[in-house]
Design a protein around this motif. Structure first.
Motif, PDB file in Angstrom:
ATOM      1  N   ARG A   1      -1.263  -4.501   3.400  1.00 21.98           N
ATOM      2  CA  ARG A   1      -1.917  -3.239   3.761  1.00 21.98           C
ATOM      3  C   ARG A   1      -1.460  -2.717   5.104  1.00 21.98           C
ATOM      4  O   ARG A   1      -0.911  -3.444   5.937  1.00 21.98           O
ATOM      5  CB  ARG A   1      -3.444  -3.439   3.791  1.00 21.98           C
TER       6      ARG A   1
ATOM      7  N   LYS B   1      -6.837  -2.439   7.999  1.00 21.83           N
ATOM      8  CA  LYS B   1      -7.603  -2.349   6.749  1.00 21.83           C
ATOM      9  C   LYS B   1      -8.140  -3.696   6.295  1.00 21.83           C
ATOM     10  O   LYS B   1      -9.159  -3.744   5.611  1.00 21.83           O
ATOM     11  CB  LYS B   1      -6.716  -1.798   5.631  1.00 21.83           C
TER      12      LYS B   1
ATOM     13  N   GLU C   1       0.837  -1.210   0.000  1.00 19.49           N
ATOM     14  CA  GLU C   1       0.000   0.000   0.000  1.00 19.49           C
ATOM     15  C   GLU C   1       0.873   1.262   0.000  1.00 19.49           C
ATOM     16  O   GLU C   1       1.809   1.337   0.780  1.00 19.49           O
ATOM     17  CB  GLU C   1      -0.879  -0.037   1.253  1.00 19.49           C
TER      18      GLU C   1
END
Ligand code: 5GP
Length: 191
Positions: free
Chosen positions: A99, A103, A77
């Motif tokens: 991530r 999330k 990410e």
């Protein structure tokens, strides 16, 4: 035009961002240029191909025709998502998300890594990687290596085999490459 020069020419340096003394490399114009994006994706998918030392040593192709050498692409990410999706689509394999904490909705593994001040956490769904899968990990910038080190730890925790780590830009002064050893980092531009 050599790929490193193409990337360097489109990258915008932002002095004192996000804090005084740091020069932030803004790669968004590289993503926005269709020709550069194409070549960047090809370069990330072919670790070593843009490295003249690796090309010189290459010898016979290590993988059978049609096998990209990895079974899945992991993107970190957020800009890594754009890169990973394009590389995976091109190679005909799936894409998996690493991530930031909080999330991912299902069972997950976590890895903490040091930031300049404090720590951060990256996560990966437990069923996202199967044991023995060959994984290509991609991100835009290798700085200290904390981020990619955490991504590697997550993949290996699930039994994945890190086939390659590819980045667009390596900031050599921050010694991320040394930190990630013995994994080899394939950088399209080292500066
Ligand atoms: P590291 O964990 O290696 O110190 O930092 C790498 C992460 O921070 C990457 O995910 C990257 O997106 C981001 N990053 C660090 N420095 C820069 C920079 O100069 N430019 C950009 N675009 N991202 C950076």
């Amino acid at each position: 035009e050599p790929l490193d020069e193409l990337i360097a020419g489109l990258t915008v340096d932002i002095p004192d961002h996000p804090e005084p003394g740091v020069v932030f490399r803004d790669l968004t114009p590289v993503f926005a240029d269709g020709r550069a994006f194409r070549r960047m994706i090809d370069g990330l998918a072919a670790p070593g191909a843009s490295d003249p030392r690796a090309a010189a040593l290459a010898g016979p192709a290590p993988h059978p025709p049609g096998d990209p050498g990895f079974d899945v692409v992991v993107g970190v990410e957020a800009r890594g998502f754009l890169l990973a999706a394009a590389v995976a689509l091109d190679a005909g394999v799936g894409v998996v998300l690493v991530r930031k904490a909080g999330k991912l909705p299902r069972e997950r593994v976590s890895a903490d890594y040091a930031l300049e001040y404090g720590t951060a956490t990256l996560e990966l769904h437990t069923d996202a990687i199967r044991p023995g899968q060959r994984v290509l990990i991609v991100d835009d910038v290798l700085a200290t290596g904390g981020t990619l080190g955490a991504a590697i730890a997550l993949v290996e925790q699930l039994g994945g085999v890190v086939a390659a780590v590819s980045v667009v830009v390596e900031l050599a002064a921050l010694a991320g490459r040394q930190r990630l050893a013995p994994h080899t980092v394939h950088a399209l531009w080292t500066t």
